[in-house]
Motif scaffolding. Structure first.
Motif, short mmCIF file in Angstrom:
data_model
loop_
_atom_site.label_atom_id
_atom_site.label_comp_id
_atom_site.label_asym_id
_atom_site.label_seq_id
_atom_site.Cartn_x
_atom_site.Cartn_y
_atom_site.Cartn_z
N ASN A 104 0.83 -1.20 0.00
CA ASN A 104 0.00 0.00 0.00
C ASN A 104 0.87 1.25 0.00
O ASN A 104 2.05 1.21 0.35
N LYS A 186 -6.36 3.23 -4.58
CA LYS A 186 -6.18 2.46 -3.34
C LYS A 186 -5.58 3.35 -2.25
O LYS A 186 -5.93 3.23 -1.07
N ASN A 190 -7.16 3.90 1.35
CA ASN A 190 -6.41 3.67 2.59
C ASN A 190 -6.28 4.95 3.41
O ASN A 190 -6.35 4.91 4.64
N ASN A 194 -7.92 3.82 6.62
CA ASN A 194 -6.87 3.42 7.57
C ASN A 194 -6.56 4.53 8.56
O ASN A 194 -6.48 4.30 9.76
N HIS A 254 -13.99 -5.11 10.14
CA HIS A 254 -12.57 -5.06 9.80
C HIS A 254 -11.86 -3.92 10.53
O HIS A 254 -12.35 -2.79 10.58
N SER A 257 -5.29 -2.35 8.61
CA SER A 257 -3.97 -2.74 9.10
C SER A 257 -3.33 -1.64 9.95
O SER A 257 -2.61 -1.92 10.90
C1 LIG Z 1 -8.63 -2.41 4.08
C2 LIG Z 1 -7.63 -3.31 3.40
C3 LIG Z 1 -7.69 -4.74 3.91
C4 LIG Z 1 -8.07 -3.35 1.94
O1 LIG Z 1 -7.39 -4.21 1.14
C5 LIG Z 1 -6.26 -2.73 3.57
O2 LIG Z 1 -5.64 -2.32 2.62
C6 LIG Z 1 -5.67 -2.59 4.92
O3 LIG Z 1 -6.25 -3.04 5.91
O4 LIG Z 1 -4.60 -1.99 4.98
#
Ligand SMILES: CC(C)(CO)C(=O)C(=O)O
Ligand SMILES: NC(=O)C1=CN([C@@H]2O[C@H](COP(=O)(O)OP(=O)(O)OC[C@H]3O[C@@H](n4cnc5c(N)ncnc54)[C@H](OP(=O)(O)O)[C@@H]3O)[C@@H](O)[C@H]2O)C=CC1
Length: 305
Positions: A104, A186, A190, A194, A254, A257
């Motif tokens: 990422n 992405k 994030n 995140n 979720h 990360s």
């Molecule tokens: C949210 C997720 C799982 C998406 O792929 C992600 O990139 C992360 O948790 O850092």
């Protein structure tokens, strides 16, 4: 293909396990001795939507112990550890080794290129999810895709070959000439989920249940996409907002990360996400106040760890 995974945590173990199951020769390279030892003794336990099984036959060692040269080295450390990891794997990177980063954030291509000739560097994006539940035990629930491209050669033979191998492992991979669009979208996703979850302690569902969370996530996405456009990357605002909304509705429990890193007292990838966006925003003369504030908050959280 001889494939080595550099950084065999959640994502590295998921990819390594699926590649081994598809018949590739896989070696996991990591510094977590308990994880390596568990894999050597009992194989890798992989939980996916289809089953909960053990995968045997994976080689597992520290990067500096890896014998010979890999055909493909897949970098899956956290971005903070890319360069030390590549230094310790230097003996395993030969003149023909392709090196792919699916990490990422931004700055990954540059970090890998400091250690590997640019024509052998592949870049990409994945939205497969994975969690490391304990030594030798990884879980991934849900679906994802992988997009790859050669950093210099575009849709080179190397990129096509790697895409075929990953696709053959069920990872839904293809060469993507617009890979920077996938990478930036992405990053926006994030930056929104995140950093907001890591700063607030909210799960993705809790963030989405609060009007303030939805509004802040939207601000973050719009800021990152403005910087992407200034960098000449065509990004799709609606697609990106939809993917955030989808995660808020469907990945409710979720913990991104970055939140997991905060809870475990580890340094986060905020520098590679909000930090890199802010640096590029400044170069372009664009204000990104939400991105900058979240960067500051995460730095404060890291400072008290
Ligand atoms: C949210 C997720 C799982 C998406 O792929 C992600 O990139 C992360 O948790 O850092
Ligand atoms: N998890 C996810 O769902 C997703 C993650 N990503 C991205 O993928 C990348 C990897 O994430 P993730 O798998 O979650 O991270 P993890 O922390 O689970 O795994 C990283 C692994 O790298 C190891 N490591 C650290 N330093 C070195 C080194 N010098 N040499 C070799 N190994 C090292 C870590 O060991 P130790 O723990 O001992 O430091 C750890 O086992 C990140 O960029 C992340 O943003 C992308 C999509 C989804």
């Amino acid at each position: 293909m001889n494939i080595s995974i550099l950084g065999a945590g959640a994502m590295g173990s998921l990819f390594g396990g699926l590649l081994a199951e598809s018949g590739q020769k896989v070696r996991l390279l990591d510094i977590d001795e308990r994880h390596l030892e568990a894999i050597r003794r009992q194989g890798l336990r992989l939980e996916t939507d289809s089953s909960d099984r053990r995968i045997d036959g994976l080689a597992a060692c520290r990067p500096e112990q890896a014998p010979g040269h890999a055909d493909l080295l897949l970098v899956f450390t956290k971005t903070l550890h890319t360069e030390p990891a590549l230094r310790s794997a230097a003996g395993h990177i030969g003149a023909q080794t392709l090196v792919l980063t699916l990490q990422n954030g931004l700055g990954n291509a540059e970090a890998v290129s400091r250690h590997v000739a640019r024509e052998r560097v592949l870049i990409g994006m994945t939205n497969w999810p994975a969690d490391l539940l304990g030594p030798g035990h990884v879980r991934s629930h849900g679906e994802g895709v992988v997009r790859v491209l050669g950093l210099e050669g575009g849709a080179s033979r190397g990129a096509s070959q790697v895409a075929q191998v990953l696709d053959g492992a069920g990872l839904q991979c293809r060469v993507d000439r617009d890979v920077w669009t996938s990478i930036w979208e992405k990053v926006a996703f994030n930056a929104a989920l995140n950093s907001l979850c890591a700063a607030s302690g909210c799960t993705v569902g809790q963030l989405g249940a609060a009007p303030e969370g939805v509004a802040l996530a939207r601000h973050m996405v719009l800021e990152v996409l403005a910087v992407a456009r200034a960098a000449g990357v065509a990004v799709d605002e609606q697609r990106c907002l939809d993917s955030v909304a989808f995660a808020m509705a469907n990945h409710r429990d979720h913990k991104p990360s970055m939140l997991q890193d905060v809870l475990a007292g580890r340094a986060t990838e905020i520098g590679a996400i909000n930090g890199e966006v802010l640096a590029r925003a400044r170069q372009a003369g664009i204000a990104v106040p939400h991105t900058e504030t979240l960067l500051g908050l995460l730095r404060l959280i890291e400072a008290r760890m």
